[in-house]
Design an enzyme around this catalytic site. Structure first.
Site, PDB file in Angstrom:
ATOM      1  N   CYS A  78     -37.406 -21.507 -26.441  1.00 18.86           N
ATOM      2  CA  CYS A  78     -38.082 -20.277 -26.012  1.00 18.86           C
ATOM      3  C   CYS A  78     -37.245 -19.653 -24.896  1.00 18.86           C
ATOM      4  O   CYS A  78     -36.059 -19.988 -24.755  1.00 18.86           O
ATOM      5  CB  CYS A  78     -39.527 -20.548 -25.588  1.00 18.86           C
ATOM      6  SG  CYS A  78     -39.740 -21.525 -24.079  1.00 18.86           S
ATOM      7  N   ASP A 132     -45.787 -15.416 -25.470  1.00 17.69           N
ATOM      8  CA  ASP A 132     -45.470 -16.221 -24.294  1.00 17.69           C
ATOM      9  C   ASP A 132     -46.677 -16.279 -23.351  1.00 17.69           C
ATOM     10  O   ASP A 132     -47.011 -15.283 -22.707  1.00 17.69           O
ATOM     11  CB  ASP A 132     -44.265 -15.626 -23.573  1.00 17.69           C
ATOM     12  CG  ASP A 132     -43.700 -16.547 -22.511  1.00 17.69           C
ATOM     13  OD1 ASP A 132     -44.413 -17.485 -22.074  1.00 17.69           O
ATOM     14  OD2 ASP A 132     -42.539 -16.327 -22.111  1.00 17.69           O
ATOM     15  N   ARG A 169     -43.728 -22.441 -24.111  1.00 17.18           N
ATOM     16  CA  ARG A 169     -43.827 -22.553 -25.568  1.00 17.18           C
ATOM     17  C   ARG A 169     -42.992 -23.679 -26.154  1.00 17.18           C
ATOM     18  O   ARG A 169     -43.496 -24.483 -26.953  1.00 17.18           O
ATOM     19  CB  ARG A 169     -43.426 -21.228 -26.227  1.00 17.18           C
ATOM     20  CG  ARG A 169     -44.357 -20.079 -25.864  1.00 17.18           C
ATOM     21  CD  ARG A 169     -43.859 -18.761 -26.385  1.00 17.18           C
ATOM     22  NE  ARG A 169     -42.636 -18.361 -25.685  1.00 17.18           N
ATOM     23  CZ  ARG A 169     -41.894 -17.321 -26.031  1.00 17.18           C
ATOM     24  NH1 ARG A 169     -42.215 -16.595 -27.077  1.00 17.18           N
ATOM     25  NH2 ARG A 169     -40.814 -17.015 -25.334  1.00 17.18           N
TER      26      ARG A 169
END
Length: 147
Positions: free
Chosen positions: A9, A120, A15
């Site tokens: 990420c 996110d 994440r």
């Protein structure tokens, strides 16, 4: 057959460590890691609210530390999984000439969700929603790898 999978990420504090944690709980025999396309959080543990949301699901992320994605990761892993299109684009800019390592979006493995990326939660603050999507996609990824 064991797999070597890298989850990527932006900062490697929400994440991708969550995806790594969910996947390794599902397939502990596979080799997993996570990384960020930025270097902002190198050495930091996953973000506290993400750790708490994961821990509520009995997923422990406390041993993970952020690192930056590097070109050598194409050699170290069989599959590189990005959380959104920008992650994929940033990953691809580092692809060495001749590398055939597969790079996919995590949400490719959960078409039933209709999601085209994992939002996110550092910005959305929806840690549970991100984990719901990650868990669905990891289930699909695991099934894909077993096929």
């Amino acid at each position: 057959m064991t797999h070597r999978i890298l989850f990527v990420c932006l900062g490697n504090i929400c994440r991708s460590p969550a995806a790594e944690g969910v996947f390794r709980a599902r397939a502990p025999h596979d080799t997993t890691d996570s990384a960020g396309t930025s270097g902002w959080h190198i050495g930091d543990p996953p973000y506290g609210p993400m750790q708490a949301a994961a821990q509520a699901r009995e997923i422990d992320l406390s041993d993970l530390r952020a690192r930056q994605f590097v070109a050598e990761d194409f050699d170290r892993f069989d599959l590189i999984i990005g959380m959104d299109a920008e992650n994929i684009a940033n990953i691809e800019t580092l692809r060495p000439s001749g590398s055939t390592t597969a790079v996919r979006l995590l949400t490719d493995f959960a078409p039933e969700t209709g999601a085209d990326h994992v939002p996110d939660p550092y910005y959305t603050r929806d840690f549970d929603g991100a984990l719901d999507l990650i868990e669905a996609a990891v289930e699909g990824l695991h099934a894909h790898l077993q096929a």
